[in-house]
Design an enzyme around this catalytic site. Structure first.
Site, PDB file in Angstrom:
ATOM      1  N   HIS A 142     -75.999 -34.310 -95.977  1.00  0.00           N
ATOM      2  CA  HIS A 142     -77.073 -34.895 -95.316  1.00  0.00           C
ATOM      3  C   HIS A 142     -78.302 -34.533 -96.475  1.00  0.00           C
ATOM      4  O   HIS A 142     -79.187 -35.176 -96.400  1.00  0.00           O
ATOM      5  CB  HIS A 142     -77.398 -34.293 -93.959  1.00  0.00           C
ATOM      6  CG  HIS A 142     -77.006 -35.029 -92.787  1.00  0.00           C
ATOM      7  ND1 HIS A 142     -77.217 -35.008 -91.564  1.00  0.00           N
ATOM      8  CD2 HIS A 142     -75.802 -35.559 -92.751  1.00  0.00           C
ATOM      9  CE1 HIS A 142     -76.485 -35.497 -90.894  1.00  0.00           C
ATOM     10  NE2 HIS A 142     -75.448 -35.825 -91.432  1.00  0.00           N
TER      11      HIS A 142
ATOM     12  N   HIS B 247     -65.097 -37.241 -91.824  1.00  0.00           N
ATOM     13  CA  HIS B 247     -64.636 -36.984 -90.529  1.00  0.00           C
ATOM     14  C   HIS B 247     -63.249 -36.586 -90.353  1.00  0.00           C
ATOM     15  O   HIS B 247     -62.792 -36.552 -89.081  1.00  0.00           O
ATOM     16  CB  HIS B 247     -64.886 -38.236 -89.427  1.00  0.00           C
ATOM     17  CG  HIS B 247     -66.540 -38.396 -89.503  1.00  0.00           C
ATOM     18  ND1 HIS B 247     -67.125 -39.654 -89.062  1.00  0.00           N
ATOM     19  CD2 HIS B 247     -67.610 -37.850 -89.986  1.00  0.00           C
ATOM     20  CE1 HIS B 247     -68.473 -39.527 -88.782  1.00  0.00           C
ATOM     21  NE2 HIS B 247     -68.714 -38.449 -89.625  1.00  0.00           N
TER      22      HIS B 247
HETATM   23 FE1  HEB Z   1     -70.741 -37.700 -90.162  1.00  0.00          FE
HETATM   24  C1  HEB Z   1     -70.420 -34.976 -87.978  1.00  0.00           C
HETATM   25  C2  HEB Z   1     -72.428 -39.373 -87.705  1.00  0.00           C
HETATM   26  C3  HEB Z   1     -70.969 -40.480 -92.355  1.00  0.00           C
HETATM   27  C4  HEB Z   1     -69.106 -35.804 -92.520  1.00  0.00           C
HETATM   28  N1  HEB Z   1     -71.307 -37.316 -88.350  1.00  0.00           N
HETATM   29  C5  HEB Z   1     -71.032 -35.966 -87.578  1.00  0.00           C
HETATM   30  C6  HEB Z   1     -71.765 -35.926 -86.390  1.00  0.00           C
HETATM   31  C7  HEB Z   1     -72.437 -37.379 -86.230  1.00  0.00           C
HETATM   32  C8  HEB Z   1     -71.901 -38.040 -87.312  1.00  0.00           C
HETATM   33  C9  HEB Z   1     -73.065 -38.009 -85.037  1.00  0.00           C
HETATM   34  C10 HEB Z   1     -71.914 -34.854 -85.350  1.00  0.00           C
HETATM   35  C11 HEB Z   1     -72.836 -34.121 -85.702  1.00  0.00           C
HETATM   36  C12 HEB Z   1     -72.897 -33.069 -84.684  1.00  0.00           C
HETATM   37  O1  HEB Z   1     -72.761 -31.695 -85.010  1.00  0.00           O
HETATM   38  O2  HEB Z   1     -72.994 -33.205 -83.479  1.00  0.00           O
HETATM   39  N2  HEB Z   1     -71.539 -39.589 -89.991  1.00  0.00           N
HETATM   40  C13 HEB Z   1     -71.879 -39.907 -88.888  1.00  0.00           C
HETATM   41  C14 HEB Z   1     -72.181 -41.423 -89.194  1.00  0.00           C
HETATM   42  C15 HEB Z   1     -72.048 -41.613 -90.494  1.00  0.00           C
HETATM   43  C16 HEB Z   1     -71.399 -40.530 -90.787  1.00  0.00           C
HETATM   44  C17 HEB Z   1     -73.220 -42.407 -88.264  1.00  0.00           C
HETATM   45  C18 HEB Z   1     -72.181 -42.887 -91.112  1.00  0.00           C
HETATM   46  C19 HEB Z   1     -71.181 -44.176 -90.635  1.00  0.00           C
HETATM   47  N3  HEB Z   1     -70.084 -38.004 -92.135  1.00  0.00           N
HETATM   48  C20 HEB Z   1     -70.309 -38.991 -92.696  1.00  0.00           C
HETATM   49  C21 HEB Z   1     -70.089 -38.880 -94.242  1.00  0.00           C
HETATM   50  C22 HEB Z   1     -69.604 -37.567 -94.131  1.00  0.00           C
HETATM   51  C23 HEB Z   1     -69.568 -37.144 -93.005  1.00  0.00           C
HETATM   52  C24 HEB Z   1     -70.155 -40.014 -95.172  1.00  0.00           C
HETATM   53  C25 HEB Z   1     -68.922 -36.821 -95.425  1.00  0.00           C
HETATM   54  C26 HEB Z   1     -68.500 -37.481 -96.577  1.00  0.00           C
HETATM   55  N4  HEB Z   1     -69.860 -35.632 -90.473  1.00  0.00           N
HETATM   56  C27 HEB Z   1     -69.276 -35.264 -91.158  1.00  0.00           C
HETATM   57  C28 HEB Z   1     -68.667 -33.841 -91.081  1.00  0.00           C
HETATM   58  C29 HEB Z   1     -69.207 -33.584 -89.736  1.00  0.00           C
HETATM   59  C30 HEB Z   1     -69.957 -34.868 -89.207  1.00  0.00           C
HETATM   60  C31 HEB Z   1     -67.955 -33.028 -91.916  1.00  0.00           C
HETATM   61  C32 HEB Z   1     -68.911 -32.458 -88.687  1.00  0.00           C
HETATM   62  C33 HEB Z   1     -69.775 -31.352 -88.804  1.00  0.00           C
HETATM   63  C34 HEB Z   1     -69.504 -30.026 -88.152  1.00  0.00           C
HETATM   64  O3  HEB Z   1     -68.328 -29.818 -88.044  1.00  0.00           O
HETATM   65  O4  HEB Z   1     -70.393 -29.312 -87.750  1.00  0.00           O
END
Ligand code: HEB
Length: 692
Positions: free
Chosen positions: A85, A249
Site C-alpha cells: 500500500h 494473497h
Molecule cells: Fe490484497 C489483504 C484487497 C492486491 C497483498 N487485500 C487484502 C485485503 C483486501 C485486499 C480487502 C484484506 C485487508 C484486511 O486486513 O482486512 N488486494 C486487494 C485488492 C487487490 C489486492 C482488491 C487488487 C486486485 N494484495 C494485492 C497485491 C498484494 C496484496 C498486489 C501484494 C503483492 N493483500 C495482500 C496481503 C494481505 C492482503 C499480504 C494480507 C494482509 C494481512 O494478513 O494482514
C-alpha cells in the site's frame, strides 16, 4: 563570456566522468524545504547494514507483541500489505506516489480506507526504526519489511534497492486524492467507480479497485477493467498484475470479525483512529476480533507459507458469494471442480476469495496466467519476484539512485532504463563550444533553436520519480521525437550533426545541453544588457532507443493555470524558477511551425537575444483569446496584430503566485538573468545521478 566548461557545479575533483555527490539527495534538493535537507544525512543512509536490518526483521516477524497480536504467529501478511500500500500509490502519469517519501505516515494517505490499521503495522516497526536511526529511512524500512516478510515465508525475492528519502509531510500526495488539490489537477467526475486517468485508483480513497466489486456489487467480470487500468497506472502488465495479486494473497488474511467497523478513522480521531469495535474484553478489536476491510478469511490453507495454492484454489472450486461476518460480499467454495457426489463437497477448506480475486477468472488474459501459475510454481516464482521488485522500486528512478550492494541489490532491471556508461575520456568541451558558437553566427535563429532543443530534451525530467531528462538524448527517438511539442527539432539535430561527427567521444546528450547552454549565454551577451554565468557539466551518455519514455509525454490538464502550476511541481521547480524559464528566447518561426500564428517578439530582441522583454510584453498588453489557423488555442495582443502568446504564458499573468515573479523580472533584467541561469542549470543537471 565566462568559461562555461570550467567546473561542474557538482564535480568530484579531477574525475573524468563527473558525478553528483548529491545524486541520492535529489528529491531534497529539488523539492523539500531547506530544513528537511539539513536533517537528512545521506552518508548515514549509505552506511546502512541491510543484512543486519533483515536479521532483525526476520526475528520480528515471529515475535508476538501484545499491542497487536500477529495472525497465526506471523506478521508477514501485515508487513506485505504495508509495503504494497505504500508503493502501490505510484502512478506513471506524473510519477507521483510510491513508497519513496513514506508519505503513508501522513494525511492524506494515512486516512485512505485501504490503509486501515496500517498505523499498527508501522508502530510495530518503531523499535527497529529507532535502532538504526537516520541510516534507515521509513521508506526503506517499510519496503524492506515487506520484502523480508516474503523471503521469510519462503518466497523468492529479487532484492532490495535502498535509498528512499523520507518526506517531512504528506504534501506530495495531495494530488493523489481525495483532496481539493486532486480535484483541481485530475478531477474524478464519474459516479460509476471508475475515475479517469491519471487517478491511480478506480474508487477514491483506494489504491486499487473496490475489493467487493465495482460500486460494491459482487459481479467479478465488472472488476476486470478496473483492475487492468488500476495496475496499468502502476506500470504493470497482465502477467505482472496476476502474479502480484495471487502472489500477495498467498499470504495473510482479511479482517472483518463483525459488522460494526474499525473505528472513526484518522480524520475524526487522530490519536487512535481505528480502535476496533468487534468483540469485548482485553482482545476487543484485536487478534481474532480485528476489523480492517470487513471481509473475513484467508485465500489459502497455509497463509504463512509461499505456495501457488491461491491459483489452484481459484480454479479448483466452484465459488459462491455470501455475506461474511463483517457484512460484506465475499466468496466461498461450494464444491470441488472435477469431483462428483460426496467427494465434491466433503471437507471443503475454510478459505475465501474477494470479488476482485474472482475477476481473474473472467478475462482471457488473466485466466491464462492464472492457469500457468497454478501449474508452474517456477513461472510464478520468476514473475512474482520480478513484479514485486518493480512495484517496490518503480518510483526510485535510474538504477544509480539505488544504494546497497549485490547480492541484495539486483542488477539493473528493464524498467530502470539503464544507460550505457559515458565515454571514459570526455570530448574537449571548449572546442565543442567554439564550434557551436560558429554555428550561432551562421543564422540568428540558431540561438533560439538550440535553447529550445536543450529545453525540450531536459524538461521531461520529473522530480516525482526521477524519470526523464536529457541524459540518454532519447529525444532523438520515437516516441519523443514524434510528440507535437517536439515538432521541428529533427532539423535542429541535423544542424548539430557535423559537430557530433567531429568529436567521436561526444555524446548527443552532452552536445544538446552544451549547444543550448552556449546559445543562451551568447544570446544574453548579444542583448548587451547583462550576462549569464552558465555552468556546463559533461559526462552524459546516449541511449540506444526511446523505450520507456512514453509516460513522459506532456500531460493534458483541465486548463493552462493548472498545467503551469502542476508541471512546475512535477519537474521540481519553484514558481520563481518556472517563470524565469518561460522568459527564455523564442523564435517566431519555430512557434509557427508548432501551429501558432506567431510569437510575442516582433523583433530580434526575444528571438535571438536574451533579456527580460518577454515579461514586459506579457504584462503590458491585454491578451485576448483566439485560435490559430491550425486550430491552436492562443492569445493575441489587443491593438497589435503581430503579437501572440500561448495559453501557458497568459496563465503566468493570471496566476498570482507566478505573476509576482514576472513583475519583478520585468523591472530588473539582471535579477531575471540570474534567476534564468539558476533555473536553467538546475533543469539541465536534474537528471544527473550518474556519478561515482
Ligand atoms: Fe490484497 C489483504 C484487497 C492486491 C497483498 N487485500 C487484502 C485485503 C483486501 C485486499 C480487502 C484484506 C485487508 C484486511 O486486513 O482486512 N488486494 C486487494 C485488492 C487487490 C489486492 C482488491 C487488487 C486486485 N494484495 C494485492 C497485491 C498484494 C496484496 C498486489 C501484494 C503483492 N493483500 C495482500 C496481503 C494481505 C492482503 C499480504 C494480507 C494482509 C494481512 O494478513 O494482514
Amino acid at each position: 563570456m565566462h568559461a562555461a566548461v570550467a567546473k561542474c557545479p557538482y564535480a568530484t575533483a579531477g574525475a573524468a566522468s563527473p558525478g553528483n555527490p548529491h545524486r541520492h539527495l535529489s528529491r531534497s534538493l529539488l523539492q523539500v524545504s531547506a530544513a528537511s535537507l539539513a536533517k537528512f544525512d545521506q552518508s548515514k543512509v549509505a552506511s546502512l547494514d541491510v543484512n543486519a536490518v533483515k536479521a532483525d526483521l526476520k526475528k520480528f516477524m515471529v515475535t508476538e507483541q501484545a499491542s497487536w497480536p500477529a495472525d497465526l504467529g506471523h506478521y508477514g501478511g501485515l508487513m506485505i500489505r504495508l509495503a504494497w500500500h505504500c508503493a502501490g500509490s505510484y502512478r506513471s502519469w506524473d510519477g507521483r506516489g510510491g513508497c519513496d517519501g513514506a508519505r503513508q505516515r501522513f494525511l492524506p494517505e494515512m486516512a485512505w480506507d485501504d490503509n486501515t490499521n496500517l498505523d499498527k503495522a508501522r508502530k510495530l516497526l518503531v523499535p527497529i526504526k529507532e535502532k538504526y536511526g537516520d541510516a534507515l529511512t521509513w521508506g526503506d524500512l517499510i519496503v524492506l519489511a515487506g520484502t523480508t516478510a516474503i523471503e521469510s515465508m519462503g518466497a523468492p525475492v529479487l532484492g532490495f534497492c535502498a535509498g528512499r528519502i523520507d518526506d517531512v509531510d504528506g504534501t506530495a500526495s495531495l494530488e493523489l486524492g481525495p483532496t481539493p488539490e486532486q480535484q483541481a489537477v485530475a478531477p474524478c467526475t464519474r459516479g460509476d467507480g471508475m475515475c479517469e486517468q491519471p487517478l491511480g485508483q478506480t474508487t477514491m480513497g483506494l489504491i486499487y479497485v473496490n475489493p467487493e466489486g465495482l460500486m460494491g456489487n459482487p459481479v467479478p467480470k465488472n472488476s476486470v477493467a478496473g483492475i487492468r487500468s488500476s495496475f496499468g497506472r502502476m506500470g504493470m502488465n497482465d502477467s505482472e498484475t496476476v502474479a502480484l495479486i495471487g502472489g500477495g494473497h498467498a499470504f495473510g488474511k482479511t479482517h472483518g470479525a463483525c459488522p460494526t467497523g474499525a473505528g472513526p478513522g484518522p480524520l475524526k480521531s487522530p490519536s487512535n483512529p481505528w480502535p476496533g469495535t468487534c468483540g469485548s474484553g482485553p482482545m476487543k478489536g484485536r487478534g481474532p476480533n480485528t476489523f480492517t476491510s470487513g471481509f473475513e478469511g484467508s485465500w489459502t490453507t497455509r497463509p504463512t507459507e509461499w505456495t501457488n495454492q491461491y491459483f489452484r484454489n481459484l480454479l479448483g472450486f466452484e465459488w459462491v458469494k455470501h455475506k461474511g461476518p463483517g457484512g460484506h460480499w465475499q466468496w466461498k467454495p461450494t464444491s470441488r471442480k472435477g469431483a462428483s457426489g460426496a467427494a465434491a463437497t466433503a471437507d471443503l477448506p475454510n478459505i475465501m476469495m474477494l470479488t476482485a480475486d474472482m475477476a481473474l477468472l473472467e478475462d482471457p488474459e488473466y485466466l491464462k496466467y492464472t492457469k500457468i501459475f497454478s501449474q508452474d510454481l517456477e513461472a510464478l516464482n520468476t514473475a512474482f519476484s520480478h513484479a514485486w521488485y518493480k512495484l517496490m522500486t518503480r518510483d526510485m528512478g535510474p538504477y544509480s539512485r539505488c544504494l546497497g550492494k549485490a547480492p541484495m541489490l539486483p542488477p539493473p532491471q528493464p524498467f530502470q532504463l539503464q544507460l550505457p556508461a559515458p565515454p571514459a575520456k570526455l570530448a574537449d568541451f571548449n572546442a565543442v563550444k567554439a564550434d557551436v558558437a560558429g554555428l550561432l553566427k551562421t543564422d540568428t535563429e540558431n540561438a533560439a533553436k538550440f535553447t529550445r532543443l536543450a529545453w525540450q530534451c531536459a524538461n521531461t525530467f520529473r522530480a516525482t520519480d526521477y524519470a526523464g531528462g536529457c541524459n540518454g538524448a532519447r529525444i532523438r527517438f520515437s516516441p519523443q521525437k514524434d510528440w507535437p511539442s517536439n515538432k521541428g527539432l529533427d532539423q535542429v539535430l541535423k544542424l548539430l550533426e557535423p559537430v557530433k561527427k567531429k568529436y567521436p567521444s561526444l555524446s548527443w546528450a552532452d552536445l544538446i545541453v552544451l549547444a543550448g547552454t552556449t546559445a543562451l549565454q551568447q544570446a544574453a551577451a548579444d542583448a548587451g544588457s547583462g550576462s549569464v554565468d552558465l555552468k556546463f557539466c559533461g559526462g552524459r551518455t546516449d541511449a540506444a532507443d526511446g523505450k520507456g519514455t512514453d509516460v513522459l509525454e506532456p500531460r493534458s490538464y483541465v486548463n493552462a493555470s493548472v498545467a503551469l502550476a502542476d508541471n512546475a511541481k512535477v519537474m521540481g521547480l519553484t514558481p520563481r524558477e518556472a517563470v524565469a524559464l518561460a522568459g527564455m528566447l523564442r523564435s517566431t518561426a519555430q512557434q509557427q511551425s508548432l501551429g501558432y500564428s506567431g510569437s510575442w517578439a516582433s523583433s530580434a530582441a526575444g528571438q535571438s537575444r536574451q533579456d527580460n522583454s518577454y515579461f514586459k510584453v506579457l504584462l503590458n498588453n491585454i491578451w485576448e483569446p483566439s485560435k490559430s489557423a491550425s486550430g491552436k488555442d492562443e492569445f493575441k495582443a489587443k491593438g497589435n496584430a503581430k503579437l501572440f502568446m500561448m495559453p501557458s504564458d497568459v496563465a503566468i499573468k493570471r496566476s498570482p503566485a507566478f505573476a509576482a515573479h514576472a513583475g519583478e523580472y520585468a523591472k530588473d533584467n539582471a535579477k531575471f538573468l540570474q534567476a534564468l541561469a539558476g533555473a536553467w542549470t538546475k533543469v539541465m543537471n536534474a537528471d544527473r545521478f550518474d556519478g561515482p
